[in-house]
Design a protein around this motif. Structure first.
Motif, PDB file in Angstrom:
ATOM      1  N   PHE A   1       0.862  -1.036   0.018  1.00 29.20           N
ATOM      2  CA  PHE A   1      -0.089  -0.010  -0.136  1.00 29.20           C
ATOM      3  C   PHE A   1       0.976   1.273   0.015  1.00 29.20           C
ATOM      4  N   GLY A   2       0.293   2.531  -0.075  1.00 32.15           N
ATOM      5  CA  GLY A   2       1.126   3.516   0.017  1.00 32.15           C
ATOM      6  C   GLY A   2       0.202   4.910   0.035  1.00 32.15           C
ATOM      7  N   LEU A   3       0.760   5.909   0.695  1.00 30.97           N
ATOM      8  CA  LEU A   3       0.179   7.170   0.640  1.00 30.97           C
ATOM      9  C   LEU A   3       0.997   8.265  -0.065  1.00 30.97           C
ATOM     10  N   ALA A   4       0.510   9.390  -0.599  1.00 35.35           N
ATOM     11  CA  ALA A   4       1.320  10.677  -0.802  1.00 35.35           C
ATOM     12  C   ALA A   4       0.311  11.558  -0.470  1.00 35.35           C
ATOM     13  N   TRP A   5       0.981  12.541   0.389  1.00 35.32           N
ATOM     14  CA  TRP A   5       0.270  13.834   0.553  1.00 35.32           C
ATOM     15  C   TRP A   5       1.018  14.899   0.548  1.00 35.32           C
ATOM     16  N   TYR A   6       0.301  16.426   0.313  1.00 32.76           N
ATOM     17  CA  TYR A   6       0.845  17.538   0.147  1.00 32.76           C
ATOM     18  C   TYR A   6       0.756  18.332   1.328  1.00 32.76           C
ATOM     19  N   GLY A   7       1.555  18.956   1.757  1.00 31.53           N
ATOM     20  CA  GLY A   7       1.333  19.963   2.910  1.00 31.53           C
ATOM     21  C   GLY A   7       2.050  21.402   2.654  1.00 31.53           C
ATOM     22  N   ASP A   8       3.082  21.555   3.602  1.00 31.22           N
ATOM     23  CA  ASP A   8       3.752  23.015   3.180  1.00 31.22           C
ATOM     24  C   ASP A   8       4.781  23.085   2.416  1.00 31.22           C
TER      25      ASP A   8
END
Length: 274
Positions: free
Chosen positions: A44-51
């Motif tokens: 599985f995997g996650l990619a997320w955007y922040g600052d």
């Protein structure tokens, strides 16, 4: 076939797609209802955007339902744009480098589907990459290679057109070397500002893709299959479509692969395939 979910809008905790709904992405990892196989246990995997411009990423080879870190991260991370994926491997072994999403610079990409005859066309596909994109390849999947091809063909400047050109090139290459071409796919990709998705197949069996509003006005999620039984909420995206989620909301357009890119000299192609 894999399962995935993506979101763009007002900041939202990842658990709202990944763990909390009745038919969350974790639930789909062992009980998918709109896929060839009910179990998606090859990582599985996650990619997320922040600052920061580049996305954060977490991937592992464990089944999503058995990783306590995934549940903890999904509960704590809040993001205006993120991608989440559970894998059922078609090409490439079960290892972290083959888990989606894939990341290159500010871009992230995940994919559900398959490219037939990949073992025969992989090397000429790789030969289209310049050194920077070729050296960015760390796994062995058709998905990562399709992503790098799209980057090579101009994804940064014209995202949907470059993806259409990459898919069209793969079709053209497969027809040239094998006499047949079959691609079935949904894919989501983002630069951290806009979220794009496509649903496409060379036959009538395109993997499913649904969209629904979530949270504040202008916020949407895209999923392989609905997260709950509220049928009036979910709209199925037609095959042969591209979806663009931006600050202006949701837009849709036709997705037609472009088969006009020149193949390399025939002798070299055949030598690579052989």
């Amino acid at each position: 076939m894999c399962r995935w979910a993506a979101y763009r809008g007002e900041p939202l905790y990842l658990e709202e797609l990944v763990t909390s709904p009745a038919h969350s992405l974790i639930e789909q990892s062992h009980c998918a209802t709109k896929a060839k196989t009910a179990t998606n246990a090859d990582g599985f995997g996650l990619a997320w955007y922040g600052d920061r411009p580049e996305p954060g990423r977490f991937r592992d080879v464990l089944p999503a339902w058995s990783d306590c870190n995934l549940k903890s991260l999904a509960r704590q991370i809040r993001s205006p744009l993120f991608l989440a994926h559970v894998r059922a491997a078609t090409h490439g072994s079960t290892r972290r480098d083959n888990c989606h999403p894939f990341v290159h610079g500010i871009w992230s990409f995940m994919h559900n589907g398959q490219i037939d005859h990949f073992d025969r066309i992989r090397r000429p596909m790789e030969s289209m990459l310049d050194d920077d994109h070729f050296n960015a390849r760390v796994g062995t999947t058709d998905s990562e290679l399709l992503f790098l091809l799209a980057l090579q063909f101009g994804l940064r400047e014209r995202p949907i057109a470059a993806m259409a050109e990459a898919v069209g090139f793969v079709e053209q290459l497969s027809l040239h070397l094998t006499g047949a071409a079959r691609i079935r796919m949904t894919a989501a990709f983002s630069d951290g500002v806009t979220l794009y998705a496509v649903r496409y197949s060379t036959d009538e069996h395109a993997p499913t893709l649904f969209a629904a509003p979530m949270g504040p006005k202008g916020s949407y999620c895209l999923v392989s299959e609905p997260l709950d039984d509220e049928k009036d909420t979910w709209v199925e995206i037609p095959a042969g479509s591209a979806v663009i989620l931006s600050e202006n909301g949701l837009d849709a357009a036709e997705f037609n692969p472009v088969r006009e890119r020149s193949l390399q000299p025939e002798a070299r192609l055949e030598a690579m395939a052989g």
